[in-house]
Design a protein around this motif. Structure first.
Motif, PDB file in Angstrom:
ATOM      1  N   VAL A   1       0.814  -1.250  -0.048  1.00  0.00           N
ATOM      2  CA  VAL A   1       0.079   0.109  -0.041  1.00  0.00           C
ATOM      3  C   VAL A   1       0.853   1.099  -0.084  1.00  0.00           C
ATOM      4  N   VAL A   2       0.529   2.206  -0.662  1.00  0.00           N
ATOM      5  CA  VAL A   2       1.285   3.398  -0.939  1.00  0.00           C
ATOM      6  C   VAL A   2       0.994   4.422   0.010  1.00  0.00           C
ATOM      7  N   HIS A   3       1.770   5.059   0.885  1.00  0.00           N
ATOM      8  CA  HIS A   3       1.837   6.331   1.609  1.00  0.00           C
ATOM      9  C   HIS A   3       2.407   7.474   1.137  1.00  0.00           C
ATOM     10  N   LEU A   4       1.683   8.500   0.603  1.00  0.00           N
ATOM     11  CA  LEU A   4       2.549   9.699   0.143  1.00  0.00           C
ATOM     12  C   LEU A   4       2.791  10.445   1.359  1.00  0.00           C
ATOM     13  N   HIS A   5       4.236  10.471   1.977  1.00  0.00           N
ATOM     14  CA  HIS A   5       4.630  10.892   2.968  1.00  0.00           C
ATOM     15  C   HIS A   5       4.816  12.581   3.053  1.00  0.00           C
ATOM     16  N   GLY A   6       4.211  13.086   3.908  1.00  0.00           N
ATOM     17  CA  GLY A   6       3.970  14.724   4.217  1.00  0.00           C
ATOM     18  C   GLY A   6       2.707  15.136   3.236  1.00  0.00           C
ATOM     19  N   ALA A   7       1.804  14.492   2.717  1.00  0.00           N
ATOM     20  CA  ALA A   7       0.843  14.998   2.139  1.00  0.00           C
ATOM     21  C   ALA A   7      -0.566  15.057   3.201  1.00  0.00           C
ATOM     22  N   SER A   8      -1.281  16.148   2.899  1.00  0.00           N
ATOM     23  CA  SER A   8      -2.508  16.130   3.759  1.00  0.00           C
ATOM     24  C   SER A   8      -3.759  15.499   2.892  1.00  0.00           C
ATOM     25  N   VAL A   9      -3.999  14.390   3.256  1.00  0.00           N
ATOM     26  CA  VAL A   9      -4.993  13.606   2.283  1.00  0.00           C
ATOM     27  C   VAL A   9      -6.196  13.291   3.128  1.00  0.00           C
ATOM     28  N   PRO A  10      -7.423  12.874   2.464  1.00  0.00           N
ATOM     29  CA  PRO A  10      -8.454  12.026   3.424  1.00  0.00           C
ATOM     30  C   PRO A  10      -7.796  10.691   3.781  1.00  0.00           C
ATOM     31  N   THR A  11      -8.385  10.156   4.810  1.00  0.00           N
ATOM     32  CA  THR A  11      -7.994   9.204   5.305  1.00  0.00           C
ATOM     33  C   THR A  11      -7.671   7.621   4.214  1.00  0.00           C
ATOM     34  N   LYS A  12      -8.725   7.809   3.356  1.00  0.00           N
ATOM     35  CA  LYS A  12      -8.719   6.583   2.410  1.00  0.00           C
ATOM     36  C   LYS A  12      -7.626   6.825   1.454  1.00  0.00           C
ATOM     37  N   ASP A  13      -6.991   7.905   1.289  1.00  0.00           N
ATOM     38  CA  ASP A  13      -6.034   7.934   0.342  1.00  0.00           C
ATOM     39  C   ASP A  13      -4.554   8.033   0.861  1.00  0.00           C
ATOM     40  N   ASP A  14      -4.548   7.794   2.325  1.00  0.00           N
ATOM     41  CA  ASP A  14      -3.334   7.952   3.159  1.00  0.00           C
ATOM     42  C   ASP A  14      -2.238   6.745   3.039  1.00  0.00           C
ATOM     43  N   GLY A  15      -2.797   5.649   2.483  1.00  0.00           N
ATOM     44  CA  GLY A  15      -2.023   4.364   2.669  1.00  0.00           C
ATOM     45  C   GLY A  15      -2.134   3.675   4.127  1.00  0.00           C
ATOM     46  N   TYR A  16      -3.259   3.596   4.536  1.00  0.00           N
ATOM     47  CA  TYR A  16      -3.423   2.875   5.799  1.00  0.00           C
ATOM     48  C   TYR A  16      -2.619   1.420   5.906  1.00  0.00           C
ATOM     49  N   PRO A  17      -2.038   1.113   7.045  1.00  0.00           N
ATOM     50  CA  PRO A  17      -1.025  -0.021   6.738  1.00  0.00           C
ATOM     51  C   PRO A  17      -2.033  -1.143   6.694  1.00  0.00           C
ATOM     52  N   ASP A  18      -3.145  -1.247   7.053  1.00  0.00           N
ATOM     53  CA  ASP A  18      -3.992  -2.576   6.719  1.00  0.00           C
ATOM     54  C   ASP A  18      -4.723  -2.343   5.244  1.00  0.00           C
TER      55      ASP A  18
END
Length: 486
Positions: free
Chosen positions: A101-118
């Motif tokens: 799963v991809v996390h864009l580190h440093g981005a302010s995004v809705p939770t569904k687009d944040d790359g939650y670990p599960d």
């Protein structure tokens, strides 16, 4: 094992990333895949994973306030080639060995687009994220965040950089084009056959190791490369993408350079430095002037080891950008007053050892990831978070969604704190480094020190996370959810 210092240095040219090309307006499609790439002229091709065709992932360039849509495709093989610890939380035998799963580190995004670990997906599947980019110009980066596995997926190579631009940065006329150079640094262990080697504890039931330190430092995927520059001002966008390693960077003979930006964008004014201490996940925006070194070689050092050679030409090219002087003011940064915070949260950094002193577990506030959420800041509220480091390591603490400012660091009596005698400071606040005064999303928390940050929780409600960005710590189990509530 390969010993990188035995290799002939500065025989490979520094690779530069390709720009990610849109497949539709403001839309990208980026695929993870297994590749084989040479890390050095004299080393056989190395198996690794990448977001592109080479070891260096595509550079995403975006504009502030122009939303971007990215479809992330998992084209990885079905089997992992690094040693999985199935005892880690979320990493059991009941889930696929290869997931991402991809996390864009440093981005302010809705939770569904944040790359939650599960929120991982398996080979053959894809997931589309929408990035609003309602934020100032900064160097962000994208990397894997799959629960319990991202230490291996990132080690395999799933790392890339994004540069967000805005009009205020444009107006400064900083070096651009070929004079702006992304540099991604990380360390690896490589076998004599040229393959990545990730160590284990020796316990087949729990092969996790508490930290990783590699023999070879790679910059943009190469061991000790060279880069040809003109005798003029350059802008370098540095990212520490290592699992655990901190880099202590300097130039030949202590030549000064200027830092103009941190994790979340520009400083208010350039900070002149001779050394830069960069923790995992931190970024640094540097200006280096080669005009006084025409015809010479200048080296970037990590400690005492030369890791990158700059070959400075005798004169500047004929069709170059004009060489501008360094601006004395960059972007105004208003310091957040402590009085604006409505709540102070205390978060302890804890390490658990076995009978012979080996690390077994890393926690925040003595809590595991899967325990109920305990931090629930309100949307648009401001809080102070103080990280009480009871361990012997420096932990780079990262909060998703938000940016923050560092308030201070103070040495305290760890023994008294551990024994329930409260907080006893051993001195005044430590001096703040100039590069601590900008907007951050990752903060170094030294051992025996209470590090305080002030943060406004704005943008979105929902579940996010905060964690140590030493990936081995994060995996076991130095990561906790927080929830922004309305």
């Amino acid at each position: 094992m390969l010993h990188s210092l035995d290799l002939t240095p500065f025989v490979d040219e520094l690779p530069l990333p390709q720009r990610a090309r849109p497949v539709a307006p403001h839309t990208l499609r980026i695929a993870m895949r297994e590749i084989h790439a040479k890390v050095h002229r004299d080393v056989p091709p190395t198996r690794m994973w990448s977001y592109g065709d080479t070891a260096l992932a595509p550079l995403i360039e975006a504009r502030s306030h122009q939303p971007l849509r990215v479809e992330w495709l998992n084209g990885l093989p079905q089997q992992h080639f690094l040693p999985i610890d199935h005892s880690l939380h979320g990493c059991g035998h009941d889930v696929p060995d290869v997931r991402a799963v991809v996390h864009l580190h440093g981005a302010s995004v809705p939770t569904k687009d944040d790359g939650y670990p599960d929120g991982w997906f398996v080979p053959g599947k894809s997931y589309t994220c929408n990035y609003p980019l309602q934020q100032e110009a900064a160097a962000l980066w994208y990397h894997d965040h799959a629960m319990g596995l991202n230490r291996l997926n990132i080690y395999a190579g799933l790392v890339g950089m994004m540069l967000v631009r805005d009009e205020q940065e444009d107006a400064l006329h900083l070096p651009s084009g070929k004079y702006e150079v992304p540099l991604t640094l990380y360390d690896r262990n490589i076998t004599a056959a040229g393959q990545l080697y990730y160590p284990t504890s020796g316990d087949p039931e729990h092969p996790w190791v508490p930290e990783f330190g590699g023999d070879a430092i790679l910059i943009n995927g190469k061991i000790r490369p060279y880069f040809e520059v003109e005798p003029r001002l350059y802008r370098f966008r540095l990212l520490n993408a290592a699992n655990s390693s901190f880099f202590s960077l300097s130039l030949t003979h202590g030549q000064p350079f200027h830092q103009i930006g941190t994790d979340q964008g520009l400083l208010d004014a350039p900070a002149q430095l001779t050394h830069l201490h960069l923790a995992p996940a931190e970024r640094a925006d540097l200006l280096i002037d080669f005009s006084h070194a025409a015809g010479q070689n200048v080296h970037l050092l990590n400690g005492v080891v030369e890791v990158l050679q700059f070959r400075v030409a005798q004169k500047a090219g004929t069709a170059t950008q004009p060489i501008r002087s360094l601006a004395s003011a960059l972007r105004p940064i208003q310091r957040m007053p402590e009085s604006s915070a409505t709540l102070t949260r205390t978060i302890t950094l804890n390490e658990y050892l076995d009978k012979i002193g080996n690390s077994m577990l890393m926690l925040l506030n003595h809590k595991h990831w899967h325990e109920p959420v305990t931090e629930q800041p309100r949307l648009n509220s401001t809080e102070i978070w103080e990280f009480v480091n009871l361990t012997e390591d420096t932990h780079p603490m990262h909060l998703h969604l938000v940016r923050f400012q560092v308030l201070d660091r103070r040495v305290f009596d760890v023994y008294s704190y551990r024994n329930g005698k409260g907080t006893r400071y051993l001195g005044e606040a430590l001096p703040m480094e100039p590069n601590d005064l900008g907007w951050k999303d990752t903060v170094q928390c030294p051992p025996g020190v209470i590090t305080r940050i002030i943060v406004r929780f704005e943008g979105y409600t929902g579940k996010y996370l905060y964690h140590c960005h030493i990936l081995e710590h994060e995996a076991n189990d130095m990561m906790r959810p927080f929830e922004v509530i309305g």
